[in-house]
Design an enzyme around this catalytic site. Structure first.
Site, short mmCIF file in Angstrom:
data_model
loop_
_atom_site.label_atom_id
_atom_site.label_comp_id
_atom_site.label_asym_id
_atom_site.label_seq_id
_atom_site.Cartn_x
_atom_site.Cartn_y
_atom_site.Cartn_z
N CYS A 1 64.44 -32.06 54.67
CA CYS A 1 64.69 -32.59 53.33
C CYS A 1 63.93 -31.76 52.28
O CYS A 1 64.35 -30.67 51.94
CB CYS A 1 64.30 -34.07 53.27
SG CYS A 1 64.97 -34.96 51.84
N HIS B 1 67.48 -36.12 57.71
CA HIS B 1 66.26 -36.48 58.43
C HIS B 1 66.59 -36.71 59.91
O HIS B 1 66.84 -37.85 60.33
CB HIS B 1 65.63 -37.76 57.85
CG HIS B 1 65.01 -37.58 56.51
ND1 HIS B 1 63.67 -37.34 56.34
CD2 HIS B 1 65.56 -37.61 55.26
CE1 HIS B 1 63.40 -37.23 55.04
NE2 HIS B 1 64.54 -37.38 54.36
N GLU C 1 64.76 -36.86 62.40
CA GLU C 1 63.76 -37.64 63.14
C GLU C 1 64.17 -39.10 63.30
O GLU C 1 63.74 -39.79 64.25
CB GLU C 1 62.40 -37.57 62.44
CG GLU C 1 62.29 -38.26 61.08
CD GLU C 1 62.66 -37.36 59.91
OE1 GLU C 1 62.23 -37.67 58.78
OE2 GLU C 1 63.35 -36.37 60.14
#
Length: 558
Positions: free
Chosen positions: A391, A518, A520
């Site tokens: 990001c 993102h 994750e």
């Protein structure tokens, strides 16, 4: 709800409530997740609800320093980080409705009052607010989160805060009413408490837990199990002595630093099949080598601010037979100004960065530390150090290349400098500039590969597109894309319009990738995120594995 279930020919949903006492931060979220794992391993289907008693409608506007990271769901919900734990442990896909806040409840009640739904009655906490809470819980618990069509067998509810907090009283009362209407066979309460050990004499003190249980009982809820956190194995006999009712007491020390394997401690509660979790724990314990990862961020004083990033690094490292050694680097300490104001911190930050095998810059907001991040990205680019930008980290790589390769000294993001003519990162035109909450580009979005032979595509298994979660207000200015690509920064992924850039890769570099999304948030213990896996493979110099990645070798997109 129970009657409806019986009419459908299925058993009613059962509920497990997790409460906390004495102090916050005892691990209620991990306890709730672990209970879910144990129930799931017994063949039951599980869903989860997190109750946060604060007045915010969601976690989107809350500071990472105060509340940890904001976790983003597929539907764009900005929720408490514990929902990330639930998704990782149980491998489910939750919705924003699985996170209940006081703000949401009161907003719903007030809207009903304005519409006249209460027929002129005086609207009160009891019964109107408590009824809204019960209705919300039972409604959400009936929504499948595992891809199936039937409601879950068990709903695990975590009540945030500690027993006795004034903010949580309406929820306590609603849950008391719910437990009474469901009956003891359909409702179980686990109370998480602290058993401190006094350093002077090394003696455990059970009195705080006694008071916590007494207060909970005074509010009409009786624990069925106790989960006690202590630096030592708590004394079971002491708890049986002070508890004057039938109690199945489960006690554990939760301070051990294990690979998220708290479910293994709960195995004594039943006959679950936890072989996979046992193997993961054993494989982690047997790892002998570690990889140093420099995490250059803005909120490094609170690791929970990057909880999902930390977990994704853990998943990827273990998949690559490595133990992650995260080196926390405050971006501000890398800046030139820090050399004069804090020379020791500046020197240590650069020593840590240069001593790491790879560099990761995660997301964030605001201009603090940006110069340090740009210097870190420049160091990674010039010294061929594996780099992953997420990001903001991707936008940092664009700014750095624009300044130091294209020679655009005024290159910047509109977030940091609204007047610059070198707006290589700009405000997204469709998002609000006046309201902060729930106004970003949020949730699961599709990214298409512009160049199918790129490294990122290989990491994902060569699909035409991937679906990942987003949370951002700014994007790369498409006007600068041709110049940057001529300089070697390739934009290999974009959205469906073809104008919004999603993935960048640097040519002639072993591993230099930036993603606008993102990844994750969708990493799982058994399904590590491909970009994180690639970073670890590059950091450990497994280049042959990395460049020959094929379907599923380094993880697959969900």
């Amino acid at each position: 709800m129970a009657a409806a279930a019986e009419e459908e020919g299925r058993a009613p949903t059962k509920y497990v409530l997790i409460t906390g006492g004495v102090v916050s931060g005892l691990g209620k979220g991990v306890t709730a997740s672990s209970v879910g794992v144990v129930l799931k391993s017994c063949g039951l289907r599980v869903t989860c609800i997190k109750i946060d008693p604060y007045l915010n409608t969601d976690a989107g506007t809350m500071s990472p320093f105060e509340h940890g990271e904001v976790f983003v769901l597929d539907d764009g919900g900005e929720v408490d980080l514990d929902l990330g734990n639930y998704e990782r442990f149980l491998d489910v896909t939750l919705t924003r409705e699985n996170n209940i806040t006081t703000g949401k409840i009161y907003q719903s009640v007030i809207e009903k009052e304005r519409k006249g739904d209460y027929l002129g009655k005086t609207v009160q906490v009891v019964p109107h607010v408590t009824d809204e809470i019960k209705q919300w819980i039972q409604s959400v618990s009936s929504v499948p989160v595992d891809g199936q069509t039937r409601p879950a067998d068990v709903c695990v509810i975590e009540l945030g805060g500690t027993v006795g907090d004034i903010e949580s009283m309406p929820f306590i009362e609603a849950l008391r009413q719910l437990s009474f209407s469901l009956g003891k066979d359909n409702f179980c309460l686990i109370h998480v408490s602290l058993v401190p050990v006094l350093g002077v004499v090394g003696e455990q003190k059970t009195k705080p837990t006694q008071h916590s249980v007494r207060e909970l009982r005074a509010l009409g809820l009786t624990p069925d199990l106790l989960a006690c956190r202590s630096a030592q194995d708590p004394r079971r006999r002491s708890f049986h002595n002070f508890v004057m009712y039938r109690l199945r007491t489960y006690l554990t020390s939760m301070t051990s630093q294990i690979y998220g394997m708290f479910p293994l401690f709960l195995e004594s509660a039943g006959p679950p099949e936890l072989r996979d979790w046992t193997l993961m724990a054993e494989s982690y314990d047997n790892l002998s080598t570690s990889v140093k990862i420099a995490l250059v961020g803005k909120y490094t004083n609170l690791s929970d601010s990057y909880l999902s990033v930390v977990k994704a690094l853990l998943h990827a490292s273990v998949a690559c037979s490595q133990k992650p050694s995260i080196q926390w680097v405050s971006a501000s300490d890398l800046e030139d100004a820090a050399a004069a104001s804090a020379p020791d911190a500046h020197a240590k930050a650069w020593e840590t960065l240069k001593g790491s095998s790879c560099i990761l810059i995660p997301g964030g907001f605001g201009d603090r530390g940006i110069s340090g991040m740009i210097l870190a990205a420049k160091y990674a680019r010039e010294n061929k150090v594996p780099y992953l930008g997420i990001c903001l980290g991707m936008q940092i790589s664009v700014i750095e290349m624009s300044r130091h390769v294209l020679g655009l000294g005024n290159a910047d993001s509109e977030e940091f400098n609204t007047d610059t003519s070198g707006r290589v990162v700009m405000y997204m035109p469709e998002v609000s500039k006046t309201h902060m909450g729930n106004t970003m580009r949020l949730g699961c979005r599709r990214t298409f590969f512009r160049k199918p032979d790129c490294l990122t595509s290989k990491l994902y298994g060569n699909p035409p597109h991937v679906d990942e979660r987003h949370r951002h207000r700014y994007e790369v200015n498409p006007s600068f894309v041709p110049m940057l690509e001529n300089a070697g920064l390739q934009f290999v992924g974009c959205d469906e319009s073809g104008n919004r850039m999603e993935i960048v890769e640097l040519q002639d570099h072993p591993f230099y990738i930036g993603v606008q999304f993102h990844p994750e948030f969708k990493s799982r213990p058994r399904k590590p995120s491909p970009p994180f896996t690639g970073l670890i493979l590059a950091a450990t110099e497994h280049m042959r594995t990395l460049t020959n990645v094929s379907n599923g070798d380094a993880g697959a997109s969900e």
